[in-house]
Design a protein around this motif. Structure first.
Motif, PDB file in Angstrom:
ATOM      1  N   GLY A  16     -20.483  29.958  25.755  1.00  0.00           N
ATOM      2  CA  GLY A  16     -19.855  29.605  24.492  1.00  0.00           C
ATOM      3  C   GLY A  16     -18.486  30.253  24.429  1.00  0.00           C
ATOM      4  O   GLY A  16     -18.350  31.472  24.569  1.00  0.00           O
ATOM      5  N   LEU A  17     -17.447  29.453  24.253  1.00  0.00           N
ATOM      6  CA  LEU A  17     -16.062  29.939  24.210  1.00  0.00           C
ATOM      7  C   LEU A  17     -15.527  29.791  22.800  1.00  0.00           C
ATOM      8  O   LEU A  17     -15.596  28.707  22.208  1.00  0.00           O
ATOM      9  CB  LEU A  17     -15.205  29.132  25.184  1.00  0.00           C
ATOM     10  CG  LEU A  17     -13.689  29.379  25.152  1.00  0.00           C
ATOM     11  CD1 LEU A  17     -13.359  30.808  25.590  1.00  0.00           C
ATOM     12  CD2 LEU A  17     -12.972  28.364  26.037  1.00  0.00           C
ATOM     13  N   THR A  18     -14.987  30.879  22.245  1.00  0.00           N
ATOM     14  CA  THR A  18     -14.451  30.796  20.900  1.00  0.00           C
ATOM     15  C   THR A  18     -13.278  31.749  20.736  1.00  0.00           C
ATOM     16  O   THR A  18     -13.024  32.615  21.588  1.00  0.00           O
ATOM     17  CB  THR A  18     -15.541  31.077  19.843  1.00  0.00           C
ATOM     18  OG1 THR A  18     -15.069  30.657  18.556  1.00  0.00           O
ATOM     19  CG2 THR A  18     -15.938  32.548  19.800  1.00  0.00           C
ATOM     20  N   GLY A  19     -12.560  31.582  19.648  1.00  0.00           N
ATOM     21  CA  GLY A  19     -11.401  32.409  19.338  1.00  0.00           C
ATOM     22  C   GLY A  19     -10.694  31.821  18.138  1.00  0.00           C
ATOM     23  O   GLY A  19     -10.838  30.630  17.845  1.00  0.00           O
ATOM     24  N   GLY A  20      -9.951  32.636  17.433  1.00  0.00           N
ATOM     25  CA  GLY A  20      -9.235  32.161  16.256  1.00  0.00           C
ATOM     26  C   GLY A  20      -8.099  31.219  16.628  1.00  0.00           C
ATOM     27  O   GLY A  20      -7.684  31.140  17.788  1.00  0.00           O
ATOM     28  N   VAL A 136     -26.456  29.401  23.942  1.00  0.00           N
ATOM     29  CA  VAL A 136     -25.698  29.670  25.166  1.00  0.00           C
ATOM     30  C   VAL A 136     -26.177  30.981  25.791  1.00  0.00           C
ATOM     31  O   VAL A 136     -26.809  31.809  25.135  1.00  0.00           O
ATOM     32  CB  VAL A 136     -24.179  29.743  24.875  1.00  0.00           C
ATOM     33  CG1 VAL A 136     -23.667  28.384  24.406  1.00  0.00           C
ATOM     34  CG2 VAL A 136     -23.858  30.823  23.842  1.00  0.00           C
ATOM     35  N   ASP A 137     -25.854  31.138  27.075  1.00  0.00           N
ATOM     36  CA  ASP A 137     -26.247  32.346  27.798  1.00  0.00           C
ATOM     37  C   ASP A 137     -25.239  33.472  27.629  1.00  0.00           C
ATOM     38  O   ASP A 137     -25.598  34.650  27.655  1.00  0.00           O
ATOM     39  CB  ASP A 137     -26.388  32.028  29.294  1.00  0.00           C
ATOM     40  CG  ASP A 137     -27.360  30.889  29.560  1.00  0.00           C
ATOM     41  OD1 ASP A 137     -28.509  30.973  29.079  1.00  0.00           O
ATOM     42  OD2 ASP A 137     -26.968  29.913  30.222  1.00  0.00           O
ATOM     43  N   ARG A 138     -23.971  33.125  27.485  1.00  0.00           N
ATOM     44  CA  ARG A 138     -22.904  34.106  27.323  1.00  0.00           C
ATOM     45  C   ARG A 138     -21.923  33.597  26.266  1.00  0.00           C
ATOM     46  O   ARG A 138     -21.712  32.388  26.143  1.00  0.00           O
ATOM     47  CB  ARG A 138     -22.125  34.313  28.627  1.00  0.00           C
ATOM     48  CG  ARG A 138     -22.940  34.776  29.810  1.00  0.00           C
ATOM     49  CD  ARG A 138     -23.248  36.259  29.761  1.00  0.00           C
ATOM     50  NE  ARG A 138     -23.808  36.703  31.029  1.00  0.00           N
ATOM     51  CZ  ARG A 138     -25.087  36.570  31.374  1.00  0.00           C
ATOM     52  NH1 ARG A 138     -25.939  35.982  30.537  1.00  0.00           N
ATOM     53  NH2 ARG A 138     -25.521  37.009  32.539  1.00  0.00           N
ATOM     54  N   VAL A 139     -21.300  34.531  25.561  1.00  0.00           N
ATOM     55  CA  VAL A 139     -20.235  34.186  24.620  1.00  0.00           C
ATOM     56  C   VAL A 139     -18.952  34.886  25.073  1.00  0.00           C
ATOM     57  O   VAL A 139     -18.932  36.107  25.270  1.00  0.00           O
ATOM     58  CB  VAL A 139     -20.577  34.600  23.179  1.00  0.00           C
ATOM     59  CG1 VAL A 139     -19.348  34.442  22.267  1.00  0.00           C
ATOM     60  CG2 VAL A 139     -21.727  33.757  22.635  1.00  0.00           C
ATOM     61  N   LEU A 140     -17.902  34.101  25.253  1.00  0.00           N
ATOM     62  CA  LEU A 140     -16.586  34.609  25.609  1.00  0.00           C
ATOM     63  C   LEU A 140     -15.652  34.428  24.421  1.00  0.00           C
ATOM     64  O   LEU A 140     -15.484  33.309  23.930  1.00  0.00           O
ATOM     65  CB  LEU A 140     -16.039  33.865  26.830  1.00  0.00           C
ATOM     66  CG  LEU A 140     -14.580  34.139  27.212  1.00  0.00           C
ATOM     67  CD1 LEU A 140     -14.341  35.615  27.483  1.00  0.00           C
ATOM     68  CD2 LEU A 140     -14.175  33.286  28.412  1.00  0.00           C
ATOM     69  N   VAL A 141     -15.060  35.513  23.967  1.00  0.00           N
ATOM     70  CA  VAL A 141     -14.133  35.481  22.839  1.00  0.00           C
ATOM     71  C   VAL A 141     -12.716  35.736  23.349  1.00  0.00           C
ATOM     72  O   VAL A 141     -12.483  36.681  24.112  1.00  0.00           O
ATOM     73  CB  VAL A 141     -14.511  36.532  21.776  1.00  0.00           C
ATOM     74  CG1 VAL A 141     -13.402  36.688  20.731  1.00  0.00           C
ATOM     75  CG2 VAL A 141     -15.817  36.145  21.096  1.00  0.00           C
ATOM     76  N   ILE A 180     -20.328  39.404  18.488  1.00  0.00           N
ATOM     77  CA  ILE A 180     -21.307  38.547  19.171  1.00  0.00           C
ATOM     78  C   ILE A 180     -20.903  38.245  20.609  1.00  0.00           C
ATOM     79  O   ILE A 180     -21.576  37.489  21.303  1.00  0.00           O
ATOM     80  CB  ILE A 180     -21.529  37.218  18.417  1.00  0.00           C
ATOM     81  CG1 ILE A 180     -20.276  36.345  18.470  1.00  0.00           C
ATOM     82  CG2 ILE A 180     -21.977  37.459  16.981  1.00  0.00           C
ATOM     83  CD1 ILE A 180     -20.529  34.901  18.090  1.00  0.00           C
ATOM     84  N   ALA A 181     -19.799  38.852  21.075  1.00  0.00           N
ATOM     85  CA  ALA A 181     -19.252  38.524  22.390  1.00  0.00           C
ATOM     86  C   ALA A 181     -19.955  39.275  23.503  1.00  0.00           C
ATOM     87  O   ALA A 181     -20.316  40.441  23.355  1.00  0.00           O
ATOM     88  CB  ALA A 181     -17.764  38.838  22.422  1.00  0.00           C
ATOM     89  N   ASP A 182     -20.128  38.596  24.631  1.00  0.00           N
ATOM     90  CA  ASP A 182     -20.531  39.247  25.866  1.00  0.00           C
ATOM     91  C   ASP A 182     -19.305  39.703  26.648  1.00  0.00           C
ATOM     92  O   ASP A 182     -19.393  40.604  27.482  1.00  0.00           O
ATOM     93  CB  ASP A 182     -21.369  38.292  26.724  1.00  0.00           C
ATOM     94  CG  ASP A 182     -22.691  37.955  26.055  1.00  0.00           C
ATOM     95  OD1 ASP A 182     -23.532  38.850  25.912  1.00  0.00           O
ATOM     96  OD2 ASP A 182     -22.854  36.791  25.645  1.00  0.00           O
TER      97      ASP A 182
END
Length: 209
Positions: A16-20, A136-141, A180-182
């Motif tokens: 899961g990829l997220t960011g402002g 998701v298995d990983r979260v990337l912020v 919540i980020a890995d």
């Protein structure tokens, strides 16, 4: 809730990829795609649903009135933003139409992954959703200072600084995303090659072991 997969396929890593807004998330997504990931862009899915001829347009017109549909047949984004801004009930009405359709389209795109191929779900409001963390298995912020976000968006889009700040205020805070980020990529004063190197290193750690 996991994504549907065809029988016999070995699942790849789900990221899961997220960011402002203005963080550089889209640039990171493009690099992940270049490294071999299947990128599912939920924002692009939502835009397609509300574009001329999009599957959500008739339902939006029925729920909000024909004035919410622009002359070209797309949802009038500026008018809708003005309506739902600060009005949770109206926002929820819109989400009730869009979210099931976005979910279906997202699952359909993810099902195209090759056996073992990593899937990146590019989700601007991943933190706010409350559901994606379990999917998701990983979260990337992708993170940066708020002042940097404002400067980048003003430069690329012509928005006023006040408009960008209002959008940021509607999104999860930096602290909430990081919680919540890995992994976190701090995209502050990085050249493109440096940002790519950060993504490459993480890919090597998570995927290409």
């Amino acid at each position: 809730m996991g994504e549907h997969r065809s029988p016999g396929l070995t699942p790849g890593l789900r990221i899961g990829l997220t960011g402002g807004i203005g963080s550089g998330k889209s640039t990171v997504a493009r690099r992940l795609a270049a490294l071999g990931a299947l990128v599912v862009d939920t924002d692009a899915v939502a835009h397609a649903l509300t574009a001329p001829g999009g599957a959500a347009v008739l339902a939006i017109a029925a729920a909000f009135g024909p004035d919410m549909i622009a002359a070209d047949g797309a949802m009038d984004r500026a008018r809708m933003r003005a309506l739902v801004f600060g009005q949770p009930a109206q926002r929820q009405r819109l989400e009730a139409i869009l979210h099931p359709m976005i979910g279906e389209a997202t699952r359909a795109q993810a099902s195209r992954a090759r056996a073992g191929q990593a899937i990146v779900f590019d989700v601007p409001l991943l933190t706010e959703s409350g559901t994606w963390r379990a999917r998701v298995d990983r979260v990337l912020v992708v993170d940066c200072a708020e002042a940097t976000q404002v400067a980048r968006v003003v430069q690329r889009s012509g928005w006023t600084a006040d408009a960008v700040e209002r959008t940021i205020a509607q999104q999860a805070s930096r602290a909430q995303r990081r919680a919540i980020a890995d992994a976190v990529i701090v995209n502050e004063d990085l050249e493109l090659a440096q940002l790519d190197a950060e993504v490459d290193a993480l890919w090597g750690h998570w995927v290409a072991k």
